[in-house]
Design a protein around this motif. Structure first.
Motif, PDB file in Angstrom:
ATOM      1  N   ALA A   1     -11.183   1.796  -4.952  1.00 41.85           N
ATOM      2  CA  ALA A   1     -12.395   2.117  -4.204  1.00 41.85           C
ATOM      3  C   ALA A   1     -13.044   0.836  -3.708  1.00 41.85           C
ATOM      4  N   CYS A   2     -13.564   0.868  -2.494  1.00 37.86           N
ATOM      5  CA  CYS A   2     -14.254  -0.279  -1.910  1.00 37.86           C
ATOM      6  C   CYS A   2     -15.467  -0.636  -2.768  1.00 37.86           C
ATOM      7  N   PRO A   3     -15.659  -1.916  -3.119  1.00 42.23           N
ATOM      8  CA  PRO A   3     -16.822  -2.301  -3.928  1.00 42.23           C
ATOM      9  C   PRO A   3     -18.147  -2.176  -3.185  1.00 42.23           C
ATOM     10  N   ASP A   4     -18.101  -2.043  -1.846  1.00 47.51           N
ATOM     11  CA  ASP A   4     -19.340  -1.906  -1.069  1.00 47.51           C
ATOM     12  C   ASP A   4     -19.722  -0.450  -0.820  1.00 47.51           C
ATOM     13  N   CYS A   5     -18.750   0.371  -0.374  1.00 49.20           N
ATOM     14  CA  CYS A   5     -19.108   1.738   0.022  1.00 49.20           C
ATOM     15  C   CYS A   5     -18.396   2.820  -0.786  1.00 49.20           C
ATOM     16  N   SER A   6     -17.500   2.428  -1.686  1.00 44.89           N
ATOM     17  CA  SER A   6     -16.765   3.353  -2.562  1.00 44.89           C
ATOM     18  C   SER A   6     -15.704   4.185  -1.852  1.00 44.89           C
ATOM     19  N   SER A   7     -15.459   3.916  -0.564  1.00 43.33           N
ATOM     20  CA  SER A   7     -14.366   4.611   0.134  1.00 43.33           C
ATOM     21  C   SER A   7     -13.029   4.064  -0.355  1.00 43.33           C
ATOM     22  N   GLY A   8     -11.951   4.755  -0.003  1.00 45.26           N
ATOM     23  CA  GLY A   8     -10.636   4.311  -0.423  1.00 45.26           C
ATOM     24  C   GLY A   8     -10.190   3.040   0.281  1.00 45.26           C
ATOM     25  N   ILE A   9      -9.410   2.235  -0.428  1.00 47.51           N
ATOM     26  CA  ILE A   9      -8.883   0.987   0.126  1.00 47.51           C
ATOM     27  C   ILE A   9      -7.451   1.223   0.602  1.00 47.51           C
ATOM     28  N   THR A  10      -7.129   0.686   1.769  1.00 49.46           N
ATOM     29  CA  THR A  10      -5.783   0.811   2.314  1.00 49.46           C
ATOM     30  C   THR A  10      -4.986  -0.467   2.035  1.00 49.46           C
ATOM     31  N   ILE A  11      -3.710  -0.282   1.715  1.00 47.67           N
ATOM     32  CA  ILE A  11      -2.837  -1.400   1.384  1.00 47.67           C
ATOM     33  C   ILE A  11      -1.767  -1.530   2.468  1.00 47.67           C
ATOM     34  N   ASP A  12      -1.671  -2.700   3.071  1.00 48.67           N
ATOM     35  CA  ASP A  12      -0.647  -2.989   4.067  1.00 48.67           C
ATOM     36  C   ASP A  12       0.191  -4.151   3.548  1.00 48.67           C
ATOM     37  N   ARG A  13       1.457  -3.879   3.182  1.00 42.81           N
ATOM     38  CA  ARG A  13       2.306  -4.931   2.613  1.00 42.81           C
ATOM     39  C   ARG A  13       2.485  -6.108   3.560  1.00 42.81           C
ATOM     40  N   GLN A  14       2.299  -5.882   4.861  1.00 45.31           N
ATOM     41  CA  GLN A  14       2.426  -6.972   5.824  1.00 45.31           C
ATOM     42  C   GLN A  14       1.325  -8.017   5.647  1.00 45.31           C
TER      43      GLN A  14
ATOM     44  N   TRP B   1      14.942 -12.723 -14.000  1.00 46.48           N
ATOM     45  CA  TRP B   1      14.450 -14.096 -14.043  1.00 46.48           C
ATOM     46  C   TRP B   1      13.468 -14.393 -12.903  1.00 46.48           C
ATOM     47  N   VAL B   2      13.421 -13.513 -11.914  1.00 44.49           N
ATOM     48  CA  VAL B   2      12.592 -13.776 -10.729  1.00 44.49           C
ATOM     49  C   VAL B   2      11.127 -13.483 -11.030  1.00 44.49           C
ATOM     50  N   HIS B   3      10.275 -14.464 -10.746  1.00 48.09           N
ATOM     51  CA  HIS B   3       8.831 -14.281 -10.946  1.00 48.09           C
ATOM     52  C   HIS B   3       8.070 -15.277 -10.070  1.00 48.09           C
ATOM     53  N   GLY B   4       6.796 -14.991  -9.862  1.00 47.98           N
ATOM     54  CA  GLY B   4       5.976 -15.868  -9.025  1.00 47.98           C
ATOM     55  C   GLY B   4       4.576 -15.312  -8.872  1.00 47.98           C
ATOM     56  N   HIS B   5       4.023 -15.488  -7.686  1.00 50.46           N
ATOM     57  CA  HIS B   5       2.634 -15.089  -7.434  1.00 50.46           C
ATOM     58  C   HIS B   5       2.521 -14.401  -6.077  1.00 50.46           C
ATOM     59  N   PHE B   6       1.463 -13.613  -5.902  1.00 55.65           N
ATOM     60  CA  PHE B   6       1.200 -12.988  -4.603  1.00 55.65           C
ATOM     61  C   PHE B   6      -0.245 -13.249  -4.201  1.00 55.65           C
ATOM     62  N   HIS B   7      -0.498 -13.167  -2.920  1.00 57.25           N
ATOM     63  CA  HIS B   7      -1.865 -13.279  -2.402  1.00 57.25           C
ATOM     64  C   HIS B   7      -1.918 -12.533  -1.083  1.00 57.25           C
ATOM     65  N   GLY B   8      -3.101 -12.073  -0.727  1.00 59.43           N
ATOM     66  CA  GLY B   8      -3.207 -11.352   0.528  1.00 59.43           C
ATOM     67  C   GLY B   8      -4.549 -10.668   0.701  1.00 59.43           C
ATOM     68  N   GLN B   9      -4.534  -9.642   1.540  1.00 58.23           N
ATOM     69  CA  GLN B   9      -5.765  -8.967   1.918  1.00 58.23           C
ATOM     70  C   GLN B   9      -5.561  -7.459   1.910  1.00 58.23           C
ATOM     71  N   VAL B  10      -6.531  -6.736   1.340  1.00 62.59           N
ATOM     72  CA  VAL B  10      -6.558  -5.279   1.440  1.00 62.59           C
ATOM     73  C   VAL B  10      -7.870  -4.897   2.108  1.00 62.59           C
ATOM     74  N   ASN B  11      -7.895  -3.733   2.758  1.00 63.62           N
ATOM     75  CA  ASN B  11      -9.050  -3.370   3.580  1.00 63.62           C
ATOM     76  C   ASN B  11      -9.653  -2.031   3.188  1.00 63.62           C
ATOM     77  N   CYS B  12     -10.971  -1.937   3.335  1.00 70.83           N
ATOM     78  CA  CYS B  12     -11.643  -0.651   3.163  1.00 70.83           C
ATOM     79  C   CYS B  12     -11.222   0.263   4.306  1.00 70.83           C
ATOM     80  N   GLY B  13     -10.902   1.517   3.969  1.00 68.91           N
ATOM     81  CA  GLY B  13     -10.460   2.467   4.982  1.00 68.91           C
ATOM     82  C   GLY B  13     -11.586   3.112   5.772  1.00 68.91           C
ATOM     83  N   ASN B  14     -12.836   2.831   5.392  1.00 70.77           N
ATOM     84  CA  ASN B  14     -13.997   3.391   6.093  1.00 70.77           C
ATOM     85  C   ASN B  14     -14.273   2.564   7.352  1.00 70.77           C
TER      86      ASN B  14
END
Length: 256
Positions: free
Chosen positions: A21-34, A57-70
Protein backbone atom coordinates in the motif's frame (compact mmCIF):
# COMPACT_ATOMS: atom_id res chain seq x y z
CA UNK A 1 -4.43 -10.77 12.71
CA UNK A 2 -1.29 -10.96 10.55
CA UNK A 3 0.41 -7.66 9.72
CA UNK A 4 0.03 -6.88 6.00
CA UNK A 5 3.77 -6.18 5.59
CA UNK A 6 5.01 -9.45 7.11
CA UNK A 7 5.52 -11.05 3.64
CA UNK A 8 8.19 -8.37 3.03
CA UNK A 9 10.18 -9.63 6.02
CA UNK A 10 11.20 -12.80 4.17
CA UNK A 11 12.50 -13.70 0.71
CA UNK A 12 9.89 -13.43 -2.06
CA UNK A 13 10.03 -14.20 -5.83
CA UNK A 14 11.36 -11.22 -7.76
CA UNK A 15 8.41 -11.51 -10.17
CA UNK A 16 5.81 -11.84 -7.42
CA UNK A 17 6.00 -8.97 -4.93
CA UNK A 18 3.63 -8.98 -1.93
CA UNK A 19 0.70 -6.58 -2.15
CA UNK A 20 1.86 -3.17 -0.94
CA UNK A 21 0.00 0.00 0.00
CA UNK A 22 1.19 3.52 -0.81
CA UNK A 23 2.48 5.23 2.38
CA UNK A 24 0.78 8.48 1.30
CA UNK A 25 -2.68 7.48 0.05
CA UNK A 26 -2.93 3.73 0.88
CA UNK A 27 -3.69 2.79 -2.74
CA UNK A 28 -2.02 -0.25 -4.25
CA UNK A 29 1.58 -0.05 -5.47
CA UNK A 30 2.47 -1.24 -8.96
CA UNK A 31 5.69 -3.14 -9.63
CA UNK A 32 7.49 -2.84 -12.97
CA UNK A 33 10.55 -5.12 -13.22
CA UNK A 34 11.96 -2.79 -15.88
CA UNK A 35 12.42 -0.19 -13.14
CA UNK A 36 14.35 -2.55 -10.86
CA UNK A 37 18.01 -3.41 -11.39
CA UNK A 38 20.09 -6.08 -9.71
CA UNK A 39 23.76 -6.93 -9.62
CA UNK A 40 25.88 -9.74 -8.22
CA UNK A 41 28.60 -9.29 -5.65
CA UNK A 42 32.18 -9.75 -6.84
CA UNK A 43 32.34 -13.10 -5.03
CA UNK A 44 29.17 -14.26 -6.78
CA UNK A 45 30.42 -13.26 -10.23
CA UNK A 46 33.72 -15.03 -9.64
CA UNK A 47 31.91 -18.23 -8.67
CA UNK A 48 30.53 -18.69 -12.20
CA UNK A 49 33.92 -19.89 -13.36
CA UNK A 50 34.22 -22.58 -10.68
CA UNK A 51 34.00 -26.15 -11.94
CA UNK A 52 31.46 -27.02 -9.24
CA UNK A 53 29.33 -23.90 -9.82
CA UNK A 54 25.65 -24.10 -9.04
CA UNK A 55 22.97 -21.37 -9.08
CA UNK A 56 22.64 -21.41 -5.27
CA UNK A 57 25.94 -19.51 -5.16
CA UNK A 58 24.46 -16.50 -6.98
CA UNK A 59 23.65 -13.53 -4.76
CA UNK A 60 23.80 -9.74 -4.76
CA UNK A 61 21.66 -6.65 -4.36
CA UNK A 62 18.76 -4.90 -6.09
CA UNK A 63 17.60 -1.30 -6.29
CA UNK A 64 14.88 0.50 -8.15
CA UNK A 65 11.56 2.27 -8.09
CA UNK A 66 7.96 1.23 -7.47
CA UNK A 67 4.98 3.51 -8.05
CA UNK A 68 1.63 4.26 -6.46
CA UNK A 69 -1.13 3.09 -8.80
CA UNK A 70 -3.40 6.03 -7.90
CA UNK A 71 -3.25 8.56 -10.74
CA UNK A 72 -3.93 11.38 -8.27
CA UNK A 73 -0.96 10.40 -6.12
CA UNK A 74 1.69 8.64 -8.27
CA UNK A 75 4.17 8.55 -5.39
CA UNK A 76 7.50 7.07 -6.45
CA UNK A 77 9.25 4.92 -3.87
CA UNK A 78 12.90 3.88 -3.89
CA UNK A 79 13.44 0.23 -2.93
CA UNK A 80 16.76 -1.42 -2.02
CA UNK A 81 17.55 -4.94 -0.88
CA UNK A 82 19.32 -8.26 -1.42
CA UNK A 83 18.78 -10.83 -4.13
CA UNK A 84 19.66 -14.49 -4.55
CA UNK A 85 18.94 -17.46 -6.78
CA UNK A 86 17.20 -20.48 -5.27
CA UNK A 87 15.03 -23.42 -6.24
CA UNK A 88 11.86 -22.36 -8.06
CA UNK A 89 8.40 -23.11 -6.75
CA UNK A 90 7.15 -24.49 -10.03
CA UNK A 91 8.49 -23.17 -13.35
CA UNK A 92 11.28 -20.66 -12.76
CA UNK A 93 12.96 -17.96 -14.81
CA UNK A 94 16.19 -19.97 -14.97
CA UNK A 95 16.85 -23.54 -16.09
CA UNK A 96 20.22 -25.09 -15.24
CA UNK A 97 21.12 -28.74 -15.69
CA UNK A 98 17.45 -29.68 -15.87
CA UNK A 99 16.56 -27.90 -12.61
CA UNK A 100 14.22 -24.89 -12.36
CA UNK A 101 15.58 -21.85 -10.51
CA UNK A 102 14.23 -18.42 -9.66
CA UNK A 103 15.44 -15.04 -8.41
CA UNK A 104 14.35 -13.94 -4.94
CA UNK A 105 14.41 -10.54 -3.23
CA UNK A 106 14.56 -9.45 0.39
CA UNK A 107 13.73 -5.82 1.16
CA UNK A 108 16.18 -3.74 3.21
CA UNK A 109 15.17 -0.11 2.67
CA UNK A 110 12.44 2.07 1.15
CA UNK A 111 12.19 5.82 0.75
CA UNK A 112 9.71 7.18 1.64
CA UNK A 113 9.33 4.43 4.24
CA UNK A 114 6.48 1.94 4.07
CA UNK A 115 4.29 2.83 7.06
CA UNK A 116 4.29 -0.02 9.60
CA UNK A 117 1.01 1.23 11.06
CA UNK A 118 -1.84 3.57 10.18
CA UNK A 119 -1.97 6.91 11.96
CA UNK A 120 -5.03 7.48 14.09
CA UNK A 121 -6.26 11.07 14.01
CA UNK A 122 -5.00 12.77 17.15
CA UNK A 123 -1.63 11.01 17.54
CA UNK A 124 0.83 13.85 18.35
CA UNK A 125 3.37 14.79 15.67
CA UNK A 126 6.28 14.16 18.06
CA UNK A 127 5.06 10.61 18.63
CA UNK A 128 4.40 9.95 14.95
CA UNK A 129 7.84 11.21 13.94
CA UNK A 130 9.39 8.42 16.02
CA UNK A 131 6.99 5.86 14.52
CA UNK A 132 8.11 7.03 11.06
CA UNK A 133 11.74 6.51 12.11
CA UNK A 134 10.80 2.96 13.13
CA UNK A 135 9.18 2.41 9.71
CA UNK A 136 12.41 3.50 8.03
CA UNK A 137 14.53 1.13 10.13
CA UNK A 138 12.22 -1.89 10.27
CA UNK A 139 13.95 -3.77 7.44
CA UNK A 140 17.58 -2.79 7.90
CA UNK A 141 17.90 -2.63 11.71
CA UNK A 142 14.96 -4.18 13.62
CA UNK A 143 16.60 -3.60 17.02
CA UNK A 144 16.89 0.14 16.33
CA UNK A 145 13.31 0.20 15.00
CA UNK A 146 12.03 -1.39 18.22
CA UNK A 147 13.96 1.22 20.16
CA UNK A 148 12.21 3.98 18.19
CA UNK A 149 8.79 2.51 19.03
CA UNK A 150 9.83 2.50 22.68
CA UNK A 151 10.88 6.15 22.37
CA UNK A 152 7.48 6.91 20.81
CA UNK A 153 5.87 5.57 23.99
CA UNK A 154 8.04 7.90 26.09
CA UNK A 155 6.84 10.80 23.95
CA UNK A 156 3.24 9.62 24.27
CA UNK A 157 3.57 9.64 28.07
CA UNK A 158 4.85 13.22 27.84
CA UNK A 159 1.76 14.19 25.84
CA UNK A 160 -0.46 12.77 28.60
CA UNK A 161 1.53 14.65 31.26
CA UNK A 162 2.64 11.45 32.99
CA UNK A 163 5.29 12.44 35.54
CA UNK A 164 8.72 12.24 33.94
CA UNK A 165 11.02 12.84 36.93
CA UNK A 166 11.39 11.39 40.41
CA UNK A 167 11.42 13.72 43.46
CA UNK A 168 15.24 13.66 43.26
CA UNK A 169 14.97 14.95 39.65
CA UNK A 170 16.23 11.69 38.15
CA UNK A 171 14.25 10.27 35.19
CA UNK A 172 11.51 7.75 35.89
CA UNK A 173 11.65 4.55 33.85
CA UNK A 174 9.08 3.97 31.13
CA UNK A 175 7.54 0.98 32.89
CA UNK A 176 6.58 3.06 35.95
CA UNK A 177 5.18 5.81 33.75
CA UNK A 178 3.07 3.28 31.83
CA UNK A 179 1.75 1.84 35.10
CA UNK A 180 0.63 5.37 36.06
CA UNK A 181 -0.93 5.73 32.60
CA UNK A 182 -2.71 2.42 33.17
CA UNK A 183 -4.78 4.00 35.95
CA UNK A 184 -6.18 6.44 33.37
CA UNK A 185 -6.34 4.31 30.23
CA UNK A 186 -6.12 0.64 31.26
CA UNK A 187 -7.17 -0.89 27.93
CA UNK A 188 -4.62 0.96 25.80
CA UNK A 189 -1.91 0.63 28.46
CA UNK A 190 -1.87 -3.17 28.12
CA UNK A 191 -0.90 -2.90 24.47
CA UNK A 192 1.75 -0.25 25.13
CA UNK A 193 3.31 -2.32 27.93
CA UNK A 194 3.73 -5.21 25.49
CA UNK A 195 5.43 -2.89 22.98
CA UNK A 196 7.68 -1.61 25.76
CA UNK A 197 8.99 -5.11 26.58
CA UNK A 198 10.01 -5.69 22.98
CA UNK A 199 11.43 -2.16 22.80
CA UNK A 200 13.58 -2.88 25.84
CA UNK A 201 15.33 -5.60 23.86
CA UNK A 202 15.95 -3.18 21.01
CA UNK A 203 17.26 -0.50 23.36
CA UNK A 204 19.70 -3.04 24.82
CA UNK A 205 21.01 -3.93 21.35
CA UNK A 206 19.40 -7.34 20.95
CA UNK A 207 20.47 -8.29 17.43
CA UNK A 208 18.15 -11.29 17.53
CA UNK A 209 15.10 -9.08 16.91
CA UNK A 210 13.57 -9.45 13.46
CA UNK A 211 11.46 -7.31 11.15
CA UNK A 212 8.50 -9.53 12.07
CA UNK A 213 9.01 -8.59 15.76
CA UNK A 214 8.86 -4.92 14.79
CA UNK A 215 5.72 -5.37 12.69
CA UNK A 216 3.94 -7.29 15.43
CA UNK A 217 4.85 -4.58 17.96
CA UNK A 218 3.59 -1.94 15.53
CA UNK A 219 0.29 -3.79 15.26
CA UNK A 220 -0.10 -3.72 19.06
CA UNK A 221 0.81 -0.03 19.20
CA UNK A 222 -1.63 0.81 16.41
CA UNK A 223 -4.45 -0.87 18.32
CA UNK A 224 -3.49 1.07 21.45
CA UNK A 225 -3.67 4.31 19.47
CA UNK A 226 -7.10 3.33 18.15
CA UNK A 227 -8.33 2.81 21.71
CA UNK A 228 -7.02 6.25 22.68
CA UNK A 229 -7.97 8.36 19.71
CA UNK A 230 -10.63 6.56 17.66
CA UNK A 231 -13.94 7.90 18.93
CA UNK A 232 -16.03 5.18 17.27
CA UNK A 233 -13.95 2.50 19.03
CA UNK A 234 -14.47 4.28 22.34
CA UNK A 235 -18.22 4.50 21.81
CA UNK A 236 -18.37 0.79 20.99
CA UNK A 237 -16.40 0.03 24.16
CA UNK A 238 -18.85 2.05 26.26
CA UNK A 239 -21.81 0.38 24.59
CA UNK A 240 -20.36 -3.09 25.24
CA UNK A 241 -19.64 -2.17 28.87
CA UNK A 242 -23.21 -0.91 29.35
CA UNK A 243 -24.68 -4.12 27.90
CA UNK A 244 -22.39 -6.27 30.05
CA UNK A 245 -23.34 -4.30 33.16
CA UNK A 246 -27.09 -4.55 32.44
CA UNK A 247 -26.79 -8.09 31.07
CA UNK A 248 -29.14 -6.99 28.28
CA UNK A 249 -29.64 -4.08 25.92
CA UNK A 250 -29.99 -0.99 28.16
CA UNK A 251 -33.38 0.65 28.03
CA UNK A 252 -33.28 4.08 26.43
CA UNK A 253 -35.06 6.90 28.14
CA UNK A 254 -37.28 9.10 26.02
CA UNK A 255 -38.18 12.62 26.97
CA UNK A 256 -41.88 13.35 27.44
Amino acid sequence: MVHKLIPLADWFPADSWPLLACPDCSSGITIDRQRISQFETFESEESHGHEDFEPLWVHGHFHGQVNCGNSRCQLRIVVVGDFKVDYADGRGRIEYLGQQWDEYYKLKFTHPPMAIMSRAEGVPDEVWSLVTDASRLAWVDPAAASGRLRAALESLMDSFKITKLKPNRKPRNLHDRLKDFETKKPDAAQFFLAVKWVGNEGAHGNRGLTSVDVLESAELMEHGFQLLYNKSAQLLQKRAAAINKARRLPRTRTKK
